[in-house]
Design an enzyme around this catalytic site. Sequence first.
Site, short mmCIF file in Angstrom:
data_model
loop_
_atom_site.label_atom_id
_atom_site.label_comp_id
_atom_site.label_asym_id
_atom_site.label_seq_id
_atom_site.Cartn_x
_atom_site.Cartn_y
_atom_site.Cartn_z
N LEU A 122 0.86 -1.16 -0.04
CA LEU A 122 -0.13 -0.08 0.09
C LEU A 122 0.87 1.24 0.06
CD1 LEU A 122 -3.17 0.92 1.99
CD2 LEU A 122 -1.16 2.27 2.33
N ASN A 160 0.45 5.47 0.59
CA ASN A 160 -0.35 6.70 0.85
C ASN A 160 0.35 7.60 0.75
OD1 ASN A 160 0.32 5.18 3.48
ND2 ASN A 160 -0.65 7.05 4.44
N ASP A 161 0.28 8.84 1.64
CA ASP A 161 0.63 10.19 1.64
C ASP A 161 2.00 10.42 0.79
OD1 ASP A 161 -1.31 9.92 3.43
OD2 ASP A 161 -0.21 11.40 4.93
N SER A 198 4.14 10.51 8.03
CA SER A 198 4.61 11.63 7.03
C SER A 198 5.17 12.97 7.52
CB SER A 198 3.30 12.21 6.52
OG SER A 198 2.45 11.17 5.61
N GLU A 239 -5.12 17.12 8.87
CA GLU A 239 -3.84 16.45 8.55
C GLU A 239 -3.13 17.15 7.44
OE1 GLU A 239 -4.33 11.79 9.70
OE2 GLU A 239 -5.40 12.28 7.67
#
EC number: 3.2.1.26
Length: 494
Positions: free
Chosen positions: A45, A47-48, A108, A223
């Site tokens: 996976l 993400n950011d 992140s 976020e």
Amino acid sequence: MSEWTKEQRYQKYEDVDQQTIEKLTEQVNQSEYRQTFHIQPQIGLLNDPNGLIYFKGNYYVSHQWFPLGPVHGLKYWYTYQSKDLVDFKAIGPTIKPDTKDDSHGVYSGSAFEYHDHLYYMYTANHRDSDWNRISTQHIAKMSKDGSINKFPKAVISAPPSGYTQHFRDPKVHVQDGVYYAMIAAQNIKKQGRILQYRSTDIVNWEFQGEVQTNLDDFGYMWECPDYFNLNGYDMLLFCPQGIDSEGERFKNIYQSGYIMGQYDINNLTMNHADFHELDYGFDFYAPQTFLDENGQRILIGWMGLPDINYPSDADGWAHCLTIPRVLTIESGNLKQRPIKALEKLRTNEETALGYANKFTRQLHPYEGKQFELIIDILENEATEVYFEVRTSKTESTLITYNKREQKLTLDRSESGQLPEPVEGTTRSTYLDTPLSKLQLFVDTSSVEIFCNDGERVMTARIFTDENATGIKTSTESGQTYLKFTKYDLKGDTI
């Protein structure tokens, strides 16, 4: 898909045998949804986007990564290097969960230059024996050989009093020789906030306070903050969670957007206009920006959302990043355009000119799964205009423009398998000016739509059958005069 246990989610990539990794890789490579010109995870996976920077002739783009499956688990940073933001070379996992503070994930953060070296500031995630979250902010330095060396201890060891452990995503910028970090936070009233820290030596960080906006009760968490000045306007980007939908606005599970105005960095006051979404499609979150080699402000987002299952999950992988966008302010409005370097992917140009009416026309020989399509609306007397891509006898991704309302709608109800749970199968936006141009970037399992030369953007994942390759147009009533320009896009699968 069976539920992942805590032990499975927090197993280290380094502890998994090579045979298992090869099996995962083979499964992913056989997926019919693999992209060709977007950054996507080799396994697991994504993400950011993290740590975006142009440094000493190279672009560095990282992203959050859980290697072992299409779920959120033990996060690493996975990094790419590029000369042009089109062709990318994989460096691999760079910041790894290998200390006590980041035992449950390297979360992140951002990249910045200090004394001619590249540094990263990021959130370390640790869980105690009672599974309580402990968030700390750390810095790592990239050596000349590319290796990453973490500072020995946290530079910010705890959130300030009055805030919860939802304290993450530091974005660093420099102004007049002072380094500032904007950090996403949640106060003890369960309201989203952004906190500001400052430093002159990047080791000692002083908490200055909370950024003051007029969005006092606007979601339970904010976020992925970002702050920059663009053409004289101060821009504050963030992703509020817990916002109720309002008509066509805020229909996704979580939002990504910005407030624009003037920010007093010393008094921490933001005098701003309304919050606006950055993207009006289905799948966009956690955007970050940086300056390219020419000083242009570039944005890259995550083409996905948390807490949603995607059809590619069954193939052992999830998500991708958006194509890079150039940001400008024109007549007081934000414009987002695809970077010009993407033109190097173009092959096989085809053009067509003619009228569309209520009889659906298949545009021959227009078809494809990976292409750029530019539609110029030269005259429009139609009440509604319809554009369809990735069509077959049973599938279609539909774009509708209503002339009276100046309303553009993306409909993926017949786009094949759908992510879930998602509110509805359409997303709409009202344009500031009549529709004159659409620019579409279509990859194997995505579509990005730029409206009126960057006035609005709509992004979506589509999980369409590989035989759905047609392109069609028609109207509700009346006719419209159109020019089509189509390019096949030839990317090397990233």
